[in-house]
Design a protein around this motif. Sequence first.
Motif, PDB file in Angstrom:
ATOM      1  N   ASP A 127       0.829  -1.205   0.000  1.00  0.00           N
ATOM      2  CA  ASP A 127       0.000   0.000   0.000  1.00  0.00           C
ATOM      3  C   ASP A 127       0.862   1.253   0.000  1.00  0.00           C
ATOM      4  O   ASP A 127       0.597   2.213  -0.727  1.00  0.00           O
ATOM      5  CB  ASP A 127      -0.933   0.021   1.218  1.00  0.00           C
ATOM      6  CG  ASP A 127      -2.021  -1.038   1.141  1.00  0.00           C
ATOM      7  OD1 ASP A 127      -2.256  -1.568   0.029  1.00  0.00           O
ATOM      8  OD2 ASP A 127      -2.619  -1.329   2.193  1.00  0.00           O
ATOM      9  N   GLU A 128       1.912   1.244   0.807  1.00  0.00           N
ATOM     10  CA  GLU A 128       2.812   2.399   0.885  1.00  0.00           C
ATOM     11  C   GLU A 128       3.517   2.625  -0.455  1.00  0.00           C
ATOM     12  O   GLU A 128       3.644   3.754  -0.922  1.00  0.00           O
ATOM     13  CB  GLU A 128       3.841   2.175   1.985  1.00  0.00           C
ATOM     14  CG  GLU A 128       4.751   3.357   2.212  1.00  0.00           C
ATOM     15  CD  GLU A 128       5.725   3.108   3.349  1.00  0.00           C
ATOM     16  OE1 GLU A 128       6.857   3.603   3.240  1.00  0.00           O
ATOM     17  OE2 GLU A 128       5.349   2.428   4.322  1.00  0.00           O
ATOM     18  N   GLU A 145       1.089   4.233  -2.866  1.00  0.00           N
ATOM     19  CA  GLU A 145       0.863   5.634  -2.529  1.00  0.00           C
ATOM     20  C   GLU A 145       2.039   6.509  -2.941  1.00  0.00           C
ATOM     21  O   GLU A 145       1.855   7.636  -3.386  1.00  0.00           O
ATOM     22  CB  GLU A 145       0.598   5.774  -1.024  1.00  0.00           C
ATOM     23  CG  GLU A 145      -0.765   5.267  -0.621  1.00  0.00           C
ATOM     24  CD  GLU A 145      -0.984   5.321   0.885  1.00  0.00           C
ATOM     25  OE1 GLU A 145      -0.228   6.023   1.580  1.00  0.00           O
ATOM     26  OE2 GLU A 145      -1.918   4.655   1.353  1.00  0.00           O
ATOM     27  N   GLU A 146       3.266   5.989  -2.817  1.00  0.00           N
ATOM     28  CA  GLU A 146       4.451   6.759  -3.174  1.00  0.00           C
ATOM     29  C   GLU A 146       4.550   6.996  -4.681  1.00  0.00           C
ATOM     30  O   GLU A 146       5.133   7.977  -5.114  1.00  0.00           O
ATOM     31  CB  GLU A 146       5.708   6.050  -2.672  1.00  0.00           C
ATOM     32  CG  GLU A 146       5.888   6.153  -1.176  1.00  0.00           C
ATOM     33  CD  GLU A 146       7.118   5.427  -0.682  1.00  0.00           C
ATOM     34  OE1 GLU A 146       7.888   4.912  -1.512  1.00  0.00           O
ATOM     35  OE2 GLU A 146       7.308   5.377   0.542  1.00  0.00           O
ATOM     36  N   PHE A 158       1.914   7.351  -6.693  1.00  0.00           N
ATOM     37  CA  PHE A 158       0.772   8.127  -7.162  1.00  0.00           C
ATOM     38  C   PHE A 158       1.108   9.600  -7.025  1.00  0.00           C
ATOM     39  O   PHE A 158       1.657  10.016  -6.024  1.00  0.00           O
ATOM     40  CB  PHE A 158      -0.464   7.789  -6.310  1.00  0.00           C
ATOM     41  CG  PHE A 158      -1.716   8.473  -6.777  1.00  0.00           C
ATOM     42  CD1 PHE A 158      -2.450   7.957  -7.819  1.00  0.00           C
ATOM     43  CD2 PHE A 158      -2.133   9.658  -6.198  1.00  0.00           C
ATOM     44  CE1 PHE A 158      -3.606   8.587  -8.248  1.00  0.00           C
ATOM     45  CE2 PHE A 158      -3.269  10.299  -6.620  1.00  0.00           C
ATOM     46  CZ  PHE A 158      -4.010   9.766  -7.655  1.00  0.00           C
TER      47      PHE A 158
END
Length: 84
Positions: A69-70, A73-74, A76
Amino acid sequence: MSTPAPFIQCACNACTCEANADHQRDGKHYCSQACADRHPDGQPCPAADCHCESGVPFMERAISESQLDEAIEETFPASDPISP
């Protein structure tokens, strides 16, 4: 008087700890996020007397869902296509 909750064994193969409802994976309960994620990078079980991480073969260790998930997110919005 209430009855104590039954002991639920952590689903990590070699773990001797009690499972925690906060840590789940594939419908199974684990004592910690390390056990739920199959001990990525050899992350130990939080119980001092349990060394279940040594029972997980290296090839079966998974990247944790939180790490995935991290990573998403990084990237995006860099992963989005350029608008015309």
